[in-house]
Design a protein around this motif. Structure first.
Motif, PDB file in Angstrom:
ATOM      1  N   TYR A  58       4.947   4.676  -1.960  1.00 44.60           N
ATOM      2  CA  TYR A  58       5.692   4.304  -1.235  1.00 44.60           C
ATOM      3  C   TYR A  58       5.772   2.667  -1.276  1.00 44.60           C
ATOM      4  O   TYR A  58       6.772   2.101  -1.348  1.00 44.60           O
ATOM      5  N   GLY A  59       4.466   1.880  -1.441  1.00 38.83           N
ATOM      6  CA  GLY A  59       4.633   0.579  -1.557  1.00 38.83           C
ATOM      7  C   GLY A  59       5.378   0.118  -2.794  1.00 38.83           C
ATOM      8  O   GLY A  59       5.818  -0.994  -2.932  1.00 38.83           O
ATOM      9  N   ALA A  99      -4.867  11.503   9.461  1.00 36.48           N
ATOM     10  CA  ALA A  99      -3.871  12.588  10.238  1.00 36.48           C
ATOM     11  C   ALA A  99      -2.813  12.085  10.989  1.00 36.48           C
ATOM     12  O   ALA A  99      -1.615  12.289  11.090  1.00 36.48           O
ATOM     13  N   GLU A 100      -3.375  10.959  11.714  1.00 36.60           N
ATOM     14  CA  GLU A 100      -2.264  10.089  12.535  1.00 36.60           C
ATOM     15  C   GLU A 100      -1.361   9.514  11.830  1.00 36.60           C
ATOM     16  O   GLU A 100      -0.149   9.579  12.244  1.00 36.60           O
ATOM     17  N   SER A 101      -1.786   8.862  10.607  1.00 38.67           N
ATOM     18  CA  SER A 101      -0.519   8.516  10.025  1.00 38.67           C
ATOM     19  C   SER A 101       0.623   9.399   9.521  1.00 38.67           C
ATOM     20  O   SER A 101       1.661   9.080   9.295  1.00 38.67           O
ATOM     21  N   VAL A 102       0.041  10.611   9.173  1.00 38.72           N
ATOM     22  CA  VAL A 102       1.110  11.395   8.562  1.00 38.72           C
ATOM     23  C   VAL A 102       2.085  11.820   9.808  1.00 38.72           C
ATOM     24  O   VAL A 102       2.975  12.519   9.278  1.00 38.72           O
ATOM     25  N   ARG A 103       1.733  11.363  10.806  1.00 41.64           N
ATOM     26  CA  ARG A 103       2.861  11.543  11.843  1.00 41.64           C
ATOM     27  C   ARG A 103       4.273  11.050  11.197  1.00 41.64           C
ATOM     28  O   ARG A 103       5.425  11.484  11.604  1.00 41.64           O
ATOM     29  N   GLN A 104       4.160  10.258  10.382  1.00 42.43           N
ATOM     30  CA  GLN A 104       5.431   9.615  10.068  1.00 42.43           C
ATOM     31  C   GLN A 104       6.043  10.130   8.726  1.00 42.43           C
ATOM     32  O   GLN A 104       6.927   9.747   8.251  1.00 42.43           O
ATOM     33  N   VAL A 105       5.605  11.299   8.305  1.00 40.59           N
ATOM     34  CA  VAL A 105       5.654  11.882   7.131  1.00 40.59           C
ATOM     35  C   VAL A 105       7.439  12.211   7.058  1.00 40.59           C
ATOM     36  O   VAL A 105       7.990  11.919   6.003  1.00 40.59           O
ATOM     37  N   GLU A 137      -2.922  18.150   5.916  1.00 36.58           N
ATOM     38  CA  GLU A 137      -3.466  18.880   4.592  1.00 36.58           C
ATOM     39  C   GLU A 137      -2.282  19.202   3.678  1.00 36.58           C
ATOM     40  O   GLU A 137      -2.324  19.195   2.512  1.00 36.58           O
ATOM     41  N   HIS A 138      -1.032  19.651   4.216  1.00 39.27           N
ATOM     42  CA  HIS A 138       0.015  19.940   3.347  1.00 39.27           C
ATOM     43  C   HIS A 138       0.369  18.458   2.404  1.00 39.27           C
ATOM     44  O   HIS A 138       0.548  18.665   1.463  1.00 39.27           O
ATOM     45  N   PHE A 139       0.397  17.241   3.158  1.00 37.32           N
ATOM     46  CA  PHE A 139       0.730  16.111   2.403  1.00 37.32           C
ATOM     47  C   PHE A 139      -0.209  15.713   1.538  1.00 37.32           C
ATOM     48  O   PHE A 139       0.039  15.577   0.144  1.00 37.32           O
ATOM     49  N   ILE A 140      -1.761  15.652   1.900  1.00 35.74           N
ATOM     50  CA  ILE A 140      -2.604  15.072   1.176  1.00 35.74           C
ATOM     51  C   ILE A 140      -3.099  16.039  -0.060  1.00 35.74           C
ATOM     52  O   ILE A 140      -3.033  15.613  -1.346  1.00 35.74           O
ATOM     53  N   HIS A 164       0.743  -1.241   0.005  1.00 33.65           N
ATOM     54  CA  HIS A 164       0.066  -0.057  -0.114  1.00 33.65           C
ATOM     55  C   HIS A 164       0.899   1.374  -0.168  1.00 33.65           C
ATOM     56  O   HIS A 164       1.941   1.260   0.242  1.00 33.65           O
ATOM     57  N   SER A 165       0.029   2.295  -0.324  1.00 27.94           N
ATOM     58  CA  SER A 165       0.809   3.737  -0.178  1.00 27.94           C
ATOM     59  C   SER A 165       0.889   4.112   1.352  1.00 27.94           C
ATOM     60  O   SER A 165       0.626   3.864   2.026  1.00 27.94           O
ATOM     61  N   ASN A 166       1.575   5.355   1.256  1.00 23.04           N
ATOM     62  CA  ASN A 166       1.738   6.109   2.507  1.00 23.04           C
ATOM     63  C   ASN A 166       0.295   6.611   2.978  1.00 23.04           C
ATOM     64  O   ASN A 166      -0.745   6.775   1.981  1.00 23.04           O
TER      65      ASN A 166
END
Length: 265
Positions: free
Chosen positions: A90-91, A178-184, A154-157, A21-23
């Motif tokens: 990413y995957g 949003a929680e997953s983006v903590r790994q950005v 918001e920045h990432f998506i 899967h993707s990020n």
């Protein structure tokens, strides 16, 4: 210390297919593809580190894509050999590195826009096609320093899906994303600093379906330009109306293309 074990979904019987899967996503993004392929293939879809039900990566350690490949080892073993790797973003980057690390074990790949930004960095230092995602990762990281996960997401998506995409995301889906983006920052570090040189991909002499969305950002299209000129058996496929998140936003045409590719192997 015990070795971490990934969570994975599984369906069907036959030759092995492993879907990555993707990020900001998890193995569930492949449910429809798994259902489509299950009559003919043994399909497995794992969660990567810090995704879905898989373990977290130790926060005090940097990560490389080889670490993601190592996490997948039990899934690759269960899929049997030779297997096919399917990956998005990413995957897809992890899929390519896994194929290089396991020559002879992977018989083909179907990838949608691998995010190997390191290849753009190797070609030429910034300014380059990776600048947009570089700036998005920096901005998202700064938002996280303020504990503002909403702005970070918001920045990432919005970088990947276009301005306003985060605002238009249904509210029930936002907290997990949003929680997953903590790994950005970790994602960015792994992708920008992957040491594998472009020339290494000339040795990946297996069929590769390389899918691109015409509406995708320059970073994804720049990586495609390099890899499609290097992979020995590449089959490029451009979706005129799709962007980087095509396998999620428009799963049907992408899944159909993957199924056709697998049927032709």
């Amino acid at each position: 210390m015990s070795r971490p074990e990934p969570f994975f979904r599984e369906a069907g019987a036959g030759p092995g297919v492993v879907c990555l899967h993707s990020n900001a996503s998890h193995s569930g993004q492949w449910r429809d593809l798994m259902e489509r392929l299950a009559p003919d293939f043994h399909v497995l879809a794992p969660d990567g580190y810090d995704a879905g039900k898989s373990p977290a990566w130790p926060a005090d350690q940097p990560m490389r894509l080889d670490d993601e490949v190592a996490l997948l080892e039990p899934v690759l073993a269960r899929a049997g050999s030779p297997l096919v790797l399917v990956g998005h973003s990413y995957g897809a980057a992890v899929s390519l590195i896994a194929a290089l690390r396991h020559p002879g074990r992977v018989r083909a790949l179907a990838v949608y826009e691998p995010t190997l930004f390191s290849l753009l960095e190797q070609e030429t230092p910034s300014p380059n096609d990776a600048d947009g995602i570089r700036h998005a990762v920096t901005a998202a990281g700064e938002a996280l320093d303020r504990d503002d996960t909403d702005s970070a997401a918001e920045h990432f998506i919005d970088y990947w899906m276009g301005p306003g995409s985060w605002a238009a995301t249904p509210a029930p889906r936002k907290p997990a994303m949003a929680e997953s983006v903590r790994q950005v920052r970790r994602w960015g570090d792994a992708l920008f600093n992957e040491p594998t040189p472009l020339a290494a991909f000339r040795t990946l002499d297996v069929p590769v379906l390389y899918m691109v969305g015409q509406r995708s950002p320059a970073s994804a299209r720049g990586v495609a330009r390099l890899l499609c000129a290097t992979l020995p058996q590449v089959q490029p496929l451009t979706f005129a109306d799709l962007g980087h998140m095509g396998p999620i936003t428009h799963a049907e045409p992408v899944n159909a293309a993957i199924a056709r590719f697998l049927a032709g192997l």
